[in-house]
Design a protein around this motif. Structure first.
Motif, PDB file in Angstrom:
ATOM      1  N   ILE A  21       0.859  -1.215   0.187  1.00 34.16           N
ATOM      2  CA  ILE A  21       0.042  -0.083  -0.086  1.00 34.16           C
ATOM      3  C   ILE A  21       0.870   1.201  -0.013  1.00 34.16           C
ATOM      4  CG2 ILE A  21      -1.877   1.434   1.110  1.00 34.16           C
ATOM      5  CD1 ILE A  21      -2.722  -1.364  -0.149  1.00 34.16           C
ATOM      6  N   SER A  22       1.921   1.182   0.893  1.00 35.04           N
ATOM      7  CA  SER A  22       2.826   2.347   0.697  1.00 35.04           C
ATOM      8  C   SER A  22       3.441   2.575  -0.437  1.00 35.04           C
ATOM      9  CB  SER A  22       3.901   2.132   1.652  1.00 35.04           C
ATOM     10  OG  SER A  22       3.525   2.083   2.802  1.00 35.04           O
ATOM     11  N   THR A  23       3.646   1.441  -1.530  1.00 31.00           N
ATOM     12  CA  THR A  23       4.312   1.564  -2.809  1.00 31.00           C
ATOM     13  C   THR A  23       3.284   2.412  -3.683  1.00 31.00           C
ATOM     14  OG1 THR A  23       5.757  -0.302  -2.356  1.00 31.00           O
ATOM     15  CG2 THR A  23       5.342   0.259  -4.643  1.00 31.00           C
ATOM     16  N   ILE A  24       2.124   1.697  -3.472  1.00 28.96           N
ATOM     17  CA  ILE A  24       1.048   2.336  -4.411  1.00 28.96           C
ATOM     18  C   ILE A  24       0.904   3.881  -4.177  1.00 28.96           C
ATOM     19  CG2 ILE A  24      -1.439   2.062  -5.084  1.00 28.96           C
ATOM     20  CD1 ILE A  24      -1.227  -0.544  -4.539  1.00 28.96           C
ATOM     21  N   ALA A  25       0.910   4.084  -2.915  1.00 25.47           N
ATOM     22  CA  ALA A  25       0.529   5.620  -2.389  1.00 25.47           C
ATOM     23  C   ALA A  25       1.711   6.306  -2.836  1.00 25.47           C
ATOM     24  CB  ALA A  25       0.751   5.513  -0.984  1.00 25.47           C
ATOM     25  N   PHE A  26       2.891   5.803  -2.675  1.00 29.89           N
ATOM     26  CA  PHE A  26       4.139   6.612  -3.330  1.00 29.89           C
ATOM     27  C   PHE A  26       4.062   6.768  -4.871  1.00 29.89           C
ATOM     28  CE2 PHE A  26       9.080   6.604  -4.285  1.00 29.89           C
ATOM     29  CZ  PHE A  26       9.060   7.949  -4.301  1.00 29.89           C
ATOM     30  N   THR A  27       3.765   5.840  -5.412  1.00 29.06           N
ATOM     31  CA  THR A  27       3.295   5.912  -6.987  1.00 29.06           C
ATOM     32  C   THR A  27       2.483   7.043  -7.291  1.00 29.06           C
ATOM     33  OG1 THR A  27       3.848   3.475  -7.368  1.00 29.06           O
ATOM     34  CG2 THR A  27       2.524   4.826  -9.091  1.00 29.06           C
ATOM     35  N   ALA A  28       1.484   7.215  -6.620  1.00 26.28           N
ATOM     36  CA  ALA A  28       0.422   8.165  -6.784  1.00 26.28           C
ATOM     37  C   ALA A  28       0.921   9.600  -6.253  1.00 26.28           C
ATOM     38  CB  ALA A  28      -0.795   8.345  -5.965  1.00 26.28           C
ATOM     39  N   CYS A  29       1.958   9.737  -5.010  1.00 27.42           N
ATOM     40  CA  CYS A  29       2.741  10.881  -4.838  1.00 27.42           C
ATOM     41  C   CYS A  29       3.715  11.456  -6.209  1.00 27.42           C
ATOM     42  CB  CYS A  29       3.273  10.601  -3.695  1.00 27.42           C
ATOM     43  SG  CYS A  29       2.236  10.687  -2.137  1.00 27.42           S
ATOM     44  N   ARG A  78       9.125  10.018  14.969  1.00 29.14           N
ATOM     45  CA  ARG A  78       8.652  10.218  16.137  1.00 29.14           C
ATOM     46  C   ARG A  78       7.266   9.891  16.271  1.00 29.14           C
ATOM     47  NH1 ARG A  78      11.971  13.800  18.978  1.00 29.14           N
ATOM     48  NH2 ARG A  78      10.363  14.618  20.213  1.00 29.14           N
ATOM     49  N   PHE A  79       6.288  10.209  15.170  1.00 34.72           N
ATOM     50  CA  PHE A  79       4.796  10.229  15.070  1.00 34.72           C
ATOM     51  C   PHE A  79       4.539   9.015  14.461  1.00 34.72           C
ATOM     52  CE2 PHE A  79       5.960  14.751  15.436  1.00 34.72           C
ATOM     53  CZ  PHE A  79       5.693  14.953  16.731  1.00 34.72           C
ATOM     54  N   GLY A  80       5.247   8.228  13.473  1.00 32.85           N
ATOM     55  CA  GLY A  80       4.744   7.012  12.898  1.00 32.85           C
ATOM     56  C   GLY A  80       4.428   7.532  11.558  1.00 32.85           C
ATOM     57  N   GLY A  81       4.822   6.458  10.686  1.00 29.92           N
ATOM     58  CA  GLY A  81       4.503   6.782   9.197  1.00 29.92           C
ATOM     59  C   GLY A  81       3.169   6.782   8.686  1.00 29.92           C
ATOM     60  N   ARG A  82       2.199   6.023   9.502  1.00 33.60           N
ATOM     61  CA  ARG A  82       0.854   6.150   8.901  1.00 33.60           C
ATOM     62  C   ARG A  82       0.372   7.241   9.004  1.00 33.60           C
ATOM     63  NH1 ARG A  82      -3.555   4.045  12.228  1.00 33.60           N
ATOM     64  NH2 ARG A  82      -5.615   3.502  10.852  1.00 33.60           N
ATOM     65  N   LEU A  83       0.356   7.922   9.906  1.00 33.77           N
ATOM     66  CA  LEU A  83      -0.237   9.406  10.386  1.00 33.77           C
ATOM     67  C   LEU A  83       0.691  10.396   9.243  1.00 33.77           C
ATOM     68  CD1 LEU A  83      -1.947  11.328  11.841  1.00 33.77           C
ATOM     69  CD2 LEU A  83      -0.188  11.494  13.566  1.00 33.77           C
ATOM     70  N   VAL A  84       1.786  10.386   9.431  1.00 32.96           N
ATOM     71  CA  VAL A  84       2.666  11.495   8.650  1.00 32.96           C
ATOM     72  C   VAL A  84       2.358  11.142   7.070  1.00 32.96           C
ATOM     73  CG1 VAL A  84       4.739  12.480   7.995  1.00 32.96           C
ATOM     74  CG2 VAL A  84       4.308  11.932  10.570  1.00 32.96           C
ATOM     75  N   PHE A  85       2.240  10.019   6.543  1.00 33.68           N
ATOM     76  CA  PHE A  85       2.140   9.668   5.164  1.00 33.68           C
ATOM     77  C   PHE A  85       0.732  10.266   4.851  1.00 33.68           C
ATOM     78  CE2 PHE A  85       3.963   6.457   2.103  1.00 33.68           C
ATOM     79  CZ  PHE A  85       3.600   7.236   0.868  1.00 33.68           C
ATOM     80  N   THR A  86      -0.259   9.974   5.670  1.00 33.74           N
ATOM     81  CA  THR A  86      -1.805  10.353   5.370  1.00 33.74           C
ATOM     82  C   THR A  86      -1.947  11.770   5.207  1.00 33.74           C
ATOM     83  OG1 THR A  86      -2.553   8.125   6.491  1.00 33.74           O
ATOM     84  CG2 THR A  86      -4.127  10.093   5.978  1.00 33.74           C
ATOM     85  N   LEU A  87      -1.276  12.467   6.270  1.00 36.23           N
ATOM     86  CA  LEU A  87      -1.373  13.988   6.254  1.00 36.23           C
ATOM     87  C   LEU A  87      -0.683  14.691   5.081  1.00 36.23           C
ATOM     88  CD1 LEU A  87      -1.257  14.711  10.149  1.00 36.23           C
ATOM     89  CD2 LEU A  87      -3.323  14.661   8.677  1.00 36.23           C
ATOM     90  N   ASN A  88       0.551  14.017   4.764  1.00 35.75           N
ATOM     91  CA  ASN A  88       1.214  14.566   3.813  1.00 35.75           C
ATOM     92  C   ASN A  88       0.598  14.486   2.160  1.00 35.75           C
ATOM     93  OD1 ASN A  88       3.825  15.761   2.861  1.00 35.75           O
ATOM     94  ND2 ASN A  88       3.916  13.788   1.583  1.00 35.75           N
ATOM     95  N   MET A  89       0.059  13.434   1.971  1.00 34.14           N
ATOM     96  CA  MET A  89      -0.808  12.897   0.797  1.00 34.14           C
ATOM     97  C   MET A  89      -1.934  14.063   0.795  1.00 34.14           C
ATOM     98  SD  MET A  89      -0.756   9.194  -0.021  1.00 34.14           S
ATOM     99  CE  MET A  89      -1.084   8.302   1.575  1.00 34.14           C
ATOM    100  N   LEU A  90      -2.735  14.282   1.900  1.00 36.79           N
ATOM    101  CA  LEU A  90      -3.775  15.048   1.993  1.00 36.79           C
ATOM    102  C   LEU A  90      -3.502  16.440   1.577  1.00 36.79           C
ATOM    103  CD1 LEU A  90      -5.915  14.063   4.932  1.00 36.79           C
ATOM    104  CD2 LEU A  90      -6.625  13.631   2.327  1.00 36.79           C
ATOM    105  N   ALA A  91      -2.296  17.010   2.246  1.00 36.67           N
ATOM    106  CA  ALA A  91      -1.905  18.640   1.923  1.00 36.67           C
ATOM    107  C   ALA A  91      -1.492  18.650   0.501  1.00 36.67           C
ATOM    108  CB  ALA A  91      -0.769  18.564   2.990  1.00 36.67           C
ATOM    109  N   ALA A  92      -0.885  17.766  -0.163  1.00 34.89           N
ATOM    110  CA  ALA A  92      -0.179  17.790  -1.326  1.00 34.89           C
ATOM    111  C   ALA A  92      -1.521  17.716  -2.393  1.00 34.89           C
ATOM    112  CB  ALA A  92       0.685  16.595  -1.881  1.00 34.89           C
ATOM    113  N   ALA A 123      10.691   9.908   1.859  1.00 34.77           N
ATOM    114  CA  ALA A 123      11.408   9.588   3.405  1.00 34.77           C
ATOM    115  C   ALA A 123      10.474   9.185   4.340  1.00 34.77           C
ATOM    116  CB  ALA A 123      11.855  11.263   3.959  1.00 34.77           C
ATOM    117  N   VAL A 124       9.205   9.503   4.294  1.00 31.66           N
ATOM    118  CA  VAL A 124       8.255   8.891   5.243  1.00 31.66           C
ATOM    119  C   VAL A 124       8.020   7.549   4.957  1.00 31.66           C
ATOM    120  CG1 VAL A 124       5.798   9.004   5.824  1.00 31.66           C
ATOM    121  CG2 VAL A 124       6.869  11.144   5.237  1.00 31.66           C
ATOM    122  N   GLY A 125       8.078   6.996   3.646  1.00 35.38           N
ATOM    123  CA  GLY A 125       7.770   5.678   3.213  1.00 35.38           C
ATOM    124  C   GLY A 125       8.789   4.712   3.540  1.00 35.38           C
TER     125      GLY A 125
END
Length: 441
Positions: A21-29, A78-92, A123-125
């Motif tokens: 799922i991280s790989t697919i998300a990174f592809t979209a990013c 510090r806060f975990g990749g699941r939270l940071v990755f999700t917020l980063n995608m929404l902001a972008a 970096a998150v992934g």
């Protein structure tokens, strides 16, 4: 807390879902991050930009994504990749949608800064995925994750047709919507990484910031970062520049240029996973030698400009014409993309091997320097093109960079081997064949 190798290939485990799922998300990013490679051409025409201005616009998202990587990597620790990755995608996604409201060049540059947040997801992934797997698997799994670079090829294949049919505004809105949906899917299908779960269970405090950044004093970190400046930064720069190059040199239309440029982007993305496997099997050092050596030959070949030669023979002048055909160009670009892709994986095998407890900060810095290459190089390509009048000047620059890195790497390895031999002659002698073969990471 670490997984067995079989779980890498299945979505039925938290580890497998984290990877795929991280790989697919990174592809979209990555598809969003390189969106200006296609829509930037229409914006250039719309705003009447020169080559340097176009290079700055195309590179601005790369700047944001690069600078964001170091603090996003630390936040992931510090806060975990699941939270940071999700917020980063929404902001972008929000920033990408806002592109349609930009009507002047300064407004475009400001919007492009927001679009660039998508690139920080790397970096998150890297930090998130690596925590699920053992060190012997990290080259492979990080290579698989890094194959999300193929998002650049997705943009080149699909975006030109959307652009021609509905305009560049439609491209921005569709890409933003896909990224927002991916953020939601990622949040509901993945779990927090084992290190974060354990820290919550024990109540342990996150690592202090000074400890996070302590490894950055090591010169090796900066050397690995400059390796990535070429293997990744030059890849991004060419992914952005090639459509413009193909239109200018060969007169392709935007759809054809996008598809041909993808012939470079696809191997430079998909085969990154293979580079991870090779790094686990034969060593990251050996992979880097192959990467730099073949890249030097490829960039030298692509540096040769179209030329007419006149030789004064015994019976008068003899003329000759040299030109790299589109077919030959694409073939060499494919080879260059392949070896850059395995080099990208090898760099992060080094990071995971030498700094397993600081993948976020070290990987973030390495990713930042690599990303800065993707920002700086398109601008320099535009300046060189204007200054020299040679389209191939971009490959001349890349040839100089890769040769310098190859020499520096070789001298550093020899210096390390000599120091190890002086400190422990018997051990160094027994390990010498392994080191020379590049088996050791």
């Amino acid at each position: 807390m670490r997984t067995q190798e079989s779980s890498v290939l299945t979505l039925s485990t938290p580890e497998g879902r984290a990877l795929w799922i991280s790989t697919i998300a990174f592809t979209a990013c990555f598809a969003v991050w390189t969106i200006f490679a296609i829509i930037g051409i229409r914006i250039k025409e719309q705003l009447g930009l020169n080559e340097a201005e176009f290079g700055l616009l195309a590179g601005t998202p790369i700047l944001t994504g690069s600078l964001a990587r170091i603090f996003l990597g630390v936040w992931t620790d510090r806060f975990g990749g699941r939270l940071v990755f999700t917020l980063n995608m929404l902001a972008a996604a929000i920033a990408t949608a806002l592109l349609v409201f930009a009507h002047t060049y300064p407004q475009m540059l400001i919007a492009a800064l927001g679009v660039g947040l998508a690139g920080g997801s790397f970096a998150v992934g890297i930090a998130y995925v690596s925590r699920f797997f053992q060190s012997g698997q990290q080259g492979t799994v990080l290579g698989i994750f890094g194959a999300g670079n193929v998002g650049a090829a997705v943009t080149k294949f699909v975006a030109p047709f959307v652009l021609v049919a509905w305009g560049w505004h439609a491209v921005a809105l569709i890409w933003a919507a896909v990224l927002a949906v991916m953020a939601v899917v990622f949040w509901f299908t993945t779990t927090d990484d084992p290190a974060l779960i354990e820290r919550r269970r024990t109540g342990a405090a996150p690592k202090a910031y000074e400890m996070e950044f302590a490894p950055l004093k090591d010169i090796r970190v900066w050397r690995f970062a400059l390796y990535y400046f070429f293997t990744f930064g030059a890849f991004v720069a060419l992914a952005l520049w090639l459509p413009r190059y193909l239109i200018g040199v060969y007169g392709f239309d935007i759809e054809t240029a996008g598809m041909v440029a993808a012939a470079y982007s696809i191997p430079a993305s998909i085969f990154r996973a293979y580079g991870g496997v090779l790094s686990d099997r034969i060593g990251a050092r050996a992979v880097m030698y192959w990467c730099f050596g073949v890249s030097a030959i490829a960039t030298l070949a692509l540096s040769l400009p179209t030329a007419d030669y006149v030789v004064h023979g015994t019976h008068g002048p003899i003329t000759a014409h040299f030109e790299t055909s589109p077919v030959v160009f694409v073939g060499i670009a494919f080879v260059l993309g392949f070896f850059m892709s395995i080099g990208k994986a090898a760099v992060y095998k080094h990071v995971a091997s030498y700094y397993p407890d600081n993948v976020g900060s070290v990987g973030g810095l390495v990713g930042m320097i690599g990303g800065l290459g993707g920002f700086i190089l398109p601008i320099v390509f535009g300046i060189l093109n204007q200054a020299t009048g040679l389209w191939t000047s971009c490959f001349m620059l890349l040839f100089v960079i890769v040769v310098a890195l190859l020499v520096w790497m070789h001298l550093s390895i020899r210096s390390t081997e000599k120091r190890e031999a002086n400190e422990n002659p018997r051990s160094a002698e027994s390990n010498a064949p392994i080191t020379q073969m590049g088996i050791r990471a």
